[in-house]
Design a protein around this motif. Sequence first.
Motif, PDB file in Angstrom:
ATOM      1  N   HIS A 194       0.854  -1.187   0.000  1.00  0.00           N
ATOM      2  CA  HIS A 194       0.000   0.000   0.000  1.00  0.00           C
ATOM      3  C   HIS A 194       0.891   1.238   0.000  1.00  0.00           C
ATOM      4  O   HIS A 194       1.708   1.420   0.900  1.00  0.00           O
ATOM      5  CB  HIS A 194      -0.920  -0.002   1.229  1.00  0.00           C
ATOM      6  CG  HIS A 194      -2.046   0.967   1.107  1.00  0.00           C
ATOM      7  ND1 HIS A 194      -1.885   2.297   1.407  1.00  0.00           N
ATOM      8  CD2 HIS A 194      -3.311   0.817   0.658  1.00  0.00           C
ATOM      9  CE1 HIS A 194      -3.040   2.925   1.178  1.00  0.00           C
ATOM     10  NE2 HIS A 194      -3.916   2.047   0.725  1.00  0.00           N
ATOM     11  N   PHE A 212       0.597   4.390   0.614  1.00  0.00           N
ATOM     12  CA  PHE A 212       0.510   5.451   1.623  1.00  0.00           C
ATOM     13  C   PHE A 212       0.652   4.956   3.062  1.00  0.00           C
ATOM     14  O   PHE A 212       0.983   5.724   3.959  1.00  0.00           O
ATOM     15  CB  PHE A 212      -0.811   6.216   1.496  1.00  0.00           C
ATOM     16  CG  PHE A 212      -1.041   6.736   0.107  1.00  0.00           C
ATOM     17  CD1 PHE A 212      -0.158   7.665  -0.446  1.00  0.00           C
ATOM     18  CD2 PHE A 212      -2.100   6.291  -0.664  1.00  0.00           C
ATOM     19  CE1 PHE A 212      -0.348   8.136  -1.736  1.00  0.00           C
ATOM     20  CE2 PHE A 212      -2.291   6.759  -1.947  1.00  0.00           C
ATOM     21  CZ  PHE A 212      -1.412   7.687  -2.491  1.00  0.00           C
ATOM     22  N   THR A 213       0.360   3.670   3.268  1.00  0.00           N
ATOM     23  CA  THR A 213       0.424   3.164   4.643  1.00  0.00           C
ATOM     24  C   THR A 213       1.553   2.160   4.837  1.00  0.00           C
ATOM     25  O   THR A 213       1.814   1.740   5.968  1.00  0.00           O
ATOM     26  CB  THR A 213      -0.901   2.481   5.035  1.00  0.00           C
ATOM     27  OG1 THR A 213      -1.105   1.363   4.168  1.00  0.00           O
ATOM     28  CG2 THR A 213      -2.062   3.447   4.916  1.00  0.00           C
ATOM     29  N   GLN A 263       1.757  -0.912   4.195  1.00  0.00           N
ATOM     30  CA  GLN A 263       1.411  -2.295   4.503  1.00  0.00           C
ATOM     31  C   GLN A 263       1.806  -3.195   3.337  1.00  0.00           C
ATOM     32  O   GLN A 263       1.569  -2.851   2.182  1.00  0.00           O
ATOM     33  CB  GLN A 263      -0.092  -2.439   4.729  1.00  0.00           C
ATOM     34  CG  GLN A 263      -0.628  -1.607   5.862  1.00  0.00           C
ATOM     35  CD  GLN A 263      -2.149  -1.557   5.834  1.00  0.00           C
ATOM     36  OE1 GLN A 263      -2.806  -2.258   6.557  1.00  0.00           O
ATOM     37  NE2 GLN A 263      -2.687  -0.721   4.976  1.00  0.00           N
ATOM     38  N   THR A 273       7.871  -9.549   9.623  1.00  0.00           N
ATOM     39  CA  THR A 273       7.328  -9.315  10.970  1.00  0.00           C
ATOM     40  C   THR A 273       8.255  -9.596  12.155  1.00  0.00           C
ATOM     41  O   THR A 273       8.138  -8.942  13.184  1.00  0.00           O
ATOM     42  CB  THR A 273       6.037 -10.142  11.181  1.00  0.00           C
ATOM     43  OG1 THR A 273       6.348 -11.532  11.042  1.00  0.00           O
ATOM     44  CG2 THR A 273       4.962  -9.772  10.178  1.00  0.00           C
ATOM     45  N   THR A 280       8.710  -3.563   7.889  1.00  0.00           N
ATOM     46  CA  THR A 280       7.477  -3.111   8.545  1.00  0.00           C
ATOM     47  C   THR A 280       6.979  -1.839   7.851  1.00  0.00           C
ATOM     48  O   THR A 280       7.738  -1.191   7.121  1.00  0.00           O
ATOM     49  CB  THR A 280       7.750  -2.857  10.040  1.00  0.00           C
ATOM     50  OG1 THR A 280       8.990  -2.157  10.168  1.00  0.00           O
ATOM     51  CG2 THR A 280       7.857  -4.167  10.800  1.00  0.00           C
ATOM     52  N   PRO A 281       5.706  -1.482   8.065  1.00  0.00           N
ATOM     53  CA  PRO A 281       5.125  -0.360   7.310  1.00  0.00           C
ATOM     54  C   PRO A 281       5.924   0.944   7.419  1.00  0.00           C
ATOM     55  O   PRO A 281       6.020   1.703   6.450  1.00  0.00           O
ATOM     56  CB  PRO A 281       3.734  -0.188   7.941  1.00  0.00           C
ATOM     57  CG  PRO A 281       3.386  -1.544   8.444  1.00  0.00           C
ATOM     58  CD  PRO A 281       4.681  -2.154   8.904  1.00  0.00           C
ATOM     59  N   ASP A 282       6.535   1.190   8.609  1.00  0.00           N
ATOM     60  CA  ASP A 282       7.253   2.457   8.802  1.00  0.00           C
ATOM     61  C   ASP A 282       8.422   2.607   7.836  1.00  0.00           C
ATOM     62  O   ASP A 282       8.839   3.727   7.537  1.00  0.00           O
ATOM     63  CB  ASP A 282       7.741   2.572  10.251  1.00  0.00           C
ATOM     64  CG  ASP A 282       8.445   1.312  10.725  1.00  0.00           C
ATOM     65  OD1 ASP A 282       7.925   0.227  10.461  1.00  0.00           O
ATOM     66  OD2 ASP A 282       9.523   1.420  11.349  1.00  0.00           O
ATOM     67  N   ILE A 339       6.977   4.006   4.104  1.00  0.00           N
ATOM     68  CA  ILE A 339       6.231   5.243   3.811  1.00  0.00           C
ATOM     69  C   ILE A 339       7.200   6.411   3.611  1.00  0.00           C
ATOM     70  O   ILE A 339       8.326   6.361   4.025  1.00  0.00           O
ATOM     71  CB  ILE A 339       5.213   5.600   4.916  1.00  0.00           C
ATOM     72  CG1 ILE A 339       5.904   5.725   6.283  1.00  0.00           C
ATOM     73  CG2 ILE A 339       4.101   4.574   4.949  1.00  0.00           C
ATOM     74  CD1 ILE A 339       5.069   6.478   7.289  1.00  0.00           C
TER      75      ILE A 339
END
Lengths: 748, 327
Positions: free
Chosen positions: A619, A621-622, A624, A662, A743-745, A748
């Motif tokens: 994704h 913008f997030t 994920q 993860t 991870t998502p951070d 982005i």
Amino acid sequence: MNEAFFDKKDYKPLDRVDGRLKVTGAAKYSAEYVLPNMSYAVLVGSTIAKGTIESIDSKAAERAPGVLAVISHLNAIKLPSYQSKGEHPSEPSTKGQPLRVFFDNKIYSNDQPIVAVVATSFEKARHAATLVKVQYNKEQHQTDLEANAEKAVLPASGKKNPKSPTADYDRGQIDAFANAPVKFEAEYVLPTEVHNPMELQSITAHWEADDKLTVYDKVQGTKMTQKNFAKEWNLPEENVKCIATFVGGAFGNGLHNWPHETAAIIAAKQVKRPVKLVLTREQMFTMVGYRPRTWQKIQMGATKDGKLVAINHQSIGQTSTYEEFTESTLQQTRMMYASPNVSTRYRILPLNLATPIWMRGPGEATGAFGLESAMDEVAHSIDMDPVDFRLLNYTESDPDKNMPWSTKYLRECYDEGKKRIGWENRKMQPGSVRDGEWLVGYGMGTGTFGANRNSATVHAELDKEGNLVMHCAITDIGPGTGTAMVQIASNTTGIPTEKIAFHLGNSEFPNAGLQGGSSTVNSVGPAVLAACNALKEQLITMAAAKGNAAFASAKPDDVMFDKAEIQLGGKSAKLTLGDLLKQNNIEKIETTNESKPDENRNKYSMNAFSMHFAKVHVHPFTGQVRVKKIVCCADAGTIVSPKTAASQMIGGATGGIGMALTEDAVMDHRFGRYVTKDLADYHVPVHADVPEIDVYFVNKPDLLADPVGSKGLGEIAIIGVAPAIANAVFNATGKRIRELPITPDKLI
Amino acid sequence: MIQFQYERATTTKAAINGLANNSNARFIAGGTNLVDLMKRNITAPTKLVDINMVPLKDIQQQNGKTSIGALALNSAVADNKLIIEKHPLLSQALNAGASAQIRNMATVGGNMMQRTRCPYFYDTALPCNKREPGSGCGALEGLNRMHAIFGTSEQCIAVHPSDMCIALVALDASVLVAGPKGERRIPFEEFHRLPGNQPEKDNTLQNNEMIISVEIPDNAFAKNAHYFKVRDRASYAFALVSVAAALNMDGKVIKEARLAMGGVAHKPWRLKEAEKALAGKPATEETFRQAAEIAMQGAKAFKYNAFKLKLGPNVIVEALKNAAGLV
């Protein structure tokens, strides 16, 4: 050899032979044995990472209801083995002195076991453990790999043996990278990961007599455990028994005997009762090993048309200050691709941490994240398809050992994997495929692991009803060893699987090594084969002696069973097993057979190979990441149990998703304590993280490796998965994440 | 184990009386957090009053509001027809939290009362002002990737972990509580508190008060509501950032909006200024981006959670896009 043996049609998917026991709860795991007069031990861990214990106030704990003993270095009996300073008593050996639990007041790592509270119930022991007050003399600890990288050392194994995978290695010219037309260089970091099998580590220790010990222990080797504790307590081996009939996952953390096991045995000796000790989930992070955090740097040189010129690969992994833990992080860099110039430098860094232990796909999975990511990066930089880049640098023989491969069917894996993942939908330009809001990416990674084989012995007996019962000390930590052995025996004899039993997980059974290093089917399988053939030889001899002329010149491969009837050369021999045994006035026939690695190991390089393809959605913008599909292709030789083998590949791919996205044991270095140490904070993938996993086996036998033709697949199931996903994330986003997990951070 | 008294109450009155004269007595319902806290020696009540038999499970609609009993299970609320129809935001938020097994045990009141998941709070060998006032905040200079960016204090930067509460604060819910002095209503936004100098206090419940129900006033948000949660795995993880967004639309124009964030503060973080900025505007990505910018005013990051300053507004925009049907 019976041709039909290798016909894959003969290896039908078979439900686990112990599946019913497992799903009904009838399977007994190490913490489930109930012994008379049982007592329960709970361990107290240190709350500093380095220093000494100044005092232990155990008065309140001793007075608490039900408490039988509070054991620490102040009052623990000293083991005979504690007097020697020599080699690690455990096998396979890591150099150094293992942690001697309750030996002295020294603290080497945070949550080191320092006190055992033993009580009449688990709850009473757990409560009393909270009442123990410990004072320390704290010293400055070091737990941060990157901050201490310059103190890394060449391990003793690499110093001693220049052929060791940990030794410094140079092939060709050392400066080749500097002169390469295309130069690439990057650093990669894999965080500490923890095995976290579902079943907590546990042991029930029972001194049946002063010099006779039985342990119900969660281990990956019953013979290893028997030998280690015999040595530790200065007992004859036959006086120590280890039972591990069922093991609820281990992923490597049962390859070592740990301090908590010795603590329980000491406790049982001191309270003169059987002692059960189960670790908490938090203690699983600190007392039974982990995959060490590892820093890697790769330099890769190539020509503009994609021929590798040089690979320089260095790594630093953590170890404790008392044992030199090593793994084969850089081994595959030496043999996977046809680069004329290769250098590897493997280093370890002693820190104030507990000793790591091999975790599924051990060093190879770590190294593959570096190597297979770098291959993807170089392919991208020269605008070449990453599969084509690998094919262009394919090794037709082992360039490290200078030997031919016993077998290598990796090309088939590339071809089939591409089809199944839909590789044609991949675009060279990252970020150019979308599905709604989501970015779509494809990636791949290769894996390899040695087709290891150890000696193993199987005892088999066949009764007049045609029931075949086998015994072997090997453990089954989950892959379905019993099922695979039953299938080999059934295929060799023709006896239906439901009439065959394979008993394992007991040190009193015939010898086998560890269930580790993808070696079980390759090692125990041939012993099953040998035992089945030996039984047939006995039958042939008996039949021939009783005047069945047709048997006089028969070979084991000619003999098969159809129910209890004996068949010779595919036809009824008009003889039943019952008749034959009756004629000889015996109830059953039996045999014990050992099978060992042979001289082919000196002539061929033997490896299993895998290829993992991943399709991901990211994704934008997030950040994920959702893995949408994984295709696992394995060249693991003969697949004797298609169903459990496929399950093993699915499990490996799931572990690879955890590694990629993860799993992260995060440590606060100010305290040297983990802050993600339960299953809520240390994220193993859940069902929602795991997509369709499509498994393909080349399924061609490697008869040079062993008579079953199997090369092992526990490790190759995970090796290469994490880089496949990381490469797919790059293809989706153009973002290259070189420190796992993604991870998502980070996106982005 | 540590001895404690166990009492089972069957009425609200008996439950409240059960807490009398014992400041270390606690209610227990699903126990999905309290039992963990007891096992880890973070809390040691001397008395547990089991309230599972108190008849407070009803979900009903009357007098312009939906009332949810404090003991209604998280799974029962999430799957309730009335809730799905009238307050889908709440149903979505509940299903984004925990696991099916936990939702089958956990109650609405218990969800509100759960403690932070800050690792320094859970490890008794590490400092934490919330667990042990005066011992210091381990997270402030430590590993604070999961921690707050709004309303922090020098004493505590922990976040409130619930998903359900983020939806409830957005939906203008109020909490009906009963105590020895009778009943009172607390606006949901005032139920949880910021850490300030008393991080040990999570909420504004008074001594011996009990949550009776949560009430959500009727609203026009059912058609355009979305709960968007970003976490480190696809399920069963606490939010890095989550956003509850609810819009009352008139064609393509936003009549009114409700917006709240999770994973960013010691309490469910309502974004009233951003809501005001959305009212009367067309439902476009640009409008949402502007509102998100307003929402993030005053945010302050620490060493490891600066990504939330960027992730926060992105999740607000995504939640609003989904609520408005733009995705």
